[in-house]
Structure formats: C-alpha cells, structure tokens
Design an enzyme around this catalytic site. Structure first.
Site, short mmCIF file in Angstrom:
data_model
loop_
_atom_site.label_atom_id
_atom_site.label_comp_id
_atom_site.label_asym_id
_atom_site.label_seq_id
_atom_site.Cartn_x
_atom_site.Cartn_y
_atom_site.Cartn_z
N TYR A 78 0.84 -1.21 0.00
CA TYR A 78 0.00 0.00 0.00
C TYR A 78 0.87 1.26 0.00
O TYR A 78 0.66 2.19 -0.79
CB TYR A 78 -0.90 -0.04 1.23
N LYS A 135 1.14 4.39 -2.68
CA LYS A 135 0.78 5.76 -2.31
C LYS A 135 1.97 6.72 -2.50
O LYS A 135 1.78 7.88 -2.87
CB LYS A 135 0.23 5.79 -0.89
#
Ligand code: NAD
Length: 248
Positions: free
Chosen positions: A157, A161
């Site tokens: 993740y 990002k």
C-alpha cells in the site's frame, strides 16, 4: 443550484462509498456533473446517485474495474459520450491488503499495485487527451499519509501511495503547458470502512498518534479536493495533507 463548478464534468473513481462518495457529493454540491465509478456494489453506487439527485445534480453511474486498462479507458470514454468532456478526474479507487513483509504474497502485492497505482495511470492516460483538447484539467490523486511516512504491514500500500506522489509530480510538470494541474491529496486516517474494519485497540493506538486526537471524516477530505477544483488554480505537483497533524 448555482455553483463554482457549474458546467464542469468530474469523474470520481471508487465513488460508491467512503472518501470517493464524499468527493462526488461535494463536487456535485458546487455544480459539477459527476460520473460515479464503482466496481462491485451497485446498491451503494445507486445510493450515491440518489443523494446527488437530492442535491439537484446530474450523475452518471459507470461500473468499471480501474485496474483493467481497457475498462478504465471505457470509463473515461463513457463520461465523454454521456456528458461531453472531463474537466476533473479524482483518482480515488484504492484497496489495501495489509501484511508484514515476511508474509506478503506476490498476489497481494500485484493486486494493490494494480488498483491503486496502475488504475490511476490508466484513468489519467485516458482522460488527458480530452483535457488537452479543452486546454483545461484538474487531476487529483488520493494518496495517503502512509505514502509519506510508511507503516508496518503496508509495504504494498505504501509503495503505491508514494508512487502516486512521484507520478503526480511528473504529470504536473508534463501537463502544466496544457493548463492541466495534477495534485496529490494525502489523507491521514479517515473514518471509512478501510479504517473502521481495524480492531478497536489498533484504532486507539492510531488515534494516540494524531495530535488532533481523532480520525478525519470523508467530508474533510472532499473539501480539500473541491478546493483544488474551485480555488486551487496555482497548485500543481503539490501534496495537500489533511491528517490531523499525524505527519508534518
Ligand atoms: P473504501 O474502501 O471505503 O473505498 C474505496 C473505494 O474504491 C470503494 O468504493 C471500492 O469499491 C473502490 N474500488 C476498489 N477497487 C476498485 C477498482 N479496481 N475499480 C474501481 N473502484 C474500486 O475506502 P476509502 O477510505 O474511502 O478510500 C478511498 C481512497 O482514499 C483510497 O485510495 C484509499 O487508499 C485512500 N485513503 C484512505 C484513508 C483512510 O484512512 N480511509 C487514508 C488515506 C488514503
């Protein structure tokens, strides 16, 4: 309904719930016609559509998996066919598959990269030719505080990002000449299913790291997205970080 975004068309990915839903409503409240993209939950998407209708807004629902390049392209083309153009693209669709590195599988890595990072690229590359033609565009990528500071169990993740921030800066430089701005909004922890699904003790630990002492609300993120569209004309390549002070 007269608003600063009257006559503009916004595409919001993953807009059936959470931050995406709040963005769709906020942009509609300021007059934009909104394309609400969803991937699976038609009931939730219809609920978002009904809420926009209640505001007197125009809305089109489009089912598309943004991790599929062709589906992402069809999403943008449908927006143009139905509403004539795309002024605003909010790349919001995102997933997490949290595991520490020793347990993170290749499938969990690929899945998160596919939706969060590739999905943003696929939608952007489909929208940019239309924005170029119009000599106008606002692209807003919903990154995360995790892309700025990292977090245990979120290598996949966090990589997406942080990647979104790098993409934003590059796209901002490339597209400025076409009057297209590209910015990242990097929320801290926000009360959506992504966070409320965490065990309560973990939620409490996170809140203890936030100077303002609480999670954000989806509407507080949507307000930043809307600001970039209505007043943020000299922002490009920026990271706006509504995070309660968790990361400065
Ligand atoms: P959420 O899970 O409620 O919403 C995510 C939305 O994306 C859902 O509607 C989901 O159906 C959609 N989606 C997932 N995969 C998709 C795909 N392949 N194609 C199209 N749509 C897809 O979570 P949220 O908190 O509202 O998250 C929205 C965005 O904000 C995400 O990118 C997330 O990473 C980011 N974010 C969330 C937080 C938070 O604390 N909630 C913090 C920082 C950033």
């Amino acid at each position: 309904m007269a608003g600063a975004l009257d006559g503009q068309v916004a595409v919001v990915t993953g807009a059936s719930r959470g931050i995406g839903r709040a963005c769709a409503l906020e942009l509609a409240r300021h007059g934009a016609q909104v394309v609400v993209n969803y991937v699976a939950n038609a009931d939730a998407a219809e609920e978002t559509r009904d809420a926009i209708h209640e505001l007197g807004g125009t809305v089109v629902l489009v089912k598309a998996d943004v991790s599929d390049a062709e589906a992402a392209s069809d999403l943008i083309e449908t927006a143009v066919e139905e509403l004539g153009k795309v002024d605003i693209l909010v790349n919001n669709a995102g997933i997490n598959r949290d595991r520490t590195l020793s347990r993170l599988s290749v499938e969990e890595w690929d899945e998160v990269i596919g939706t969060n990072l590739s999905g943003m690229f696929y939608c952007t590359r489909a929208a940019v030719p239309h924005m170029r033609e119009a000599n106008y565009g606002r692209i807003i990528n919903i990154s995360s505080v995790i892309g700025q500071m990292g977090n245990i169990g979120q290598a996949n993740y966090g990589a997406t990002k942080a990647g979104m921030i790098g993409f934003t800066k590059t796209a901002a430089r490339e597209l400025a000449r076409n009057n297209i701005t590209v910015n990242a909004v990097c929320p801290g922890f926000v009360s959506t299913e992504m966070v409320t699904a965490l065990p309560e003790n973990i939620q409490d630990n996170i809140k203890a790291q936030i100077p303002l002492g609480r999670f954000g609300e989806p509407e507080e993120i949507a307000a930043v997205v809307r600001f970039l569209c209505t007043e943020g004309s000299w922002f490009t390549g920026a990271q706006l970080s509504p995070n309660g002070g968790q990361y400065m």
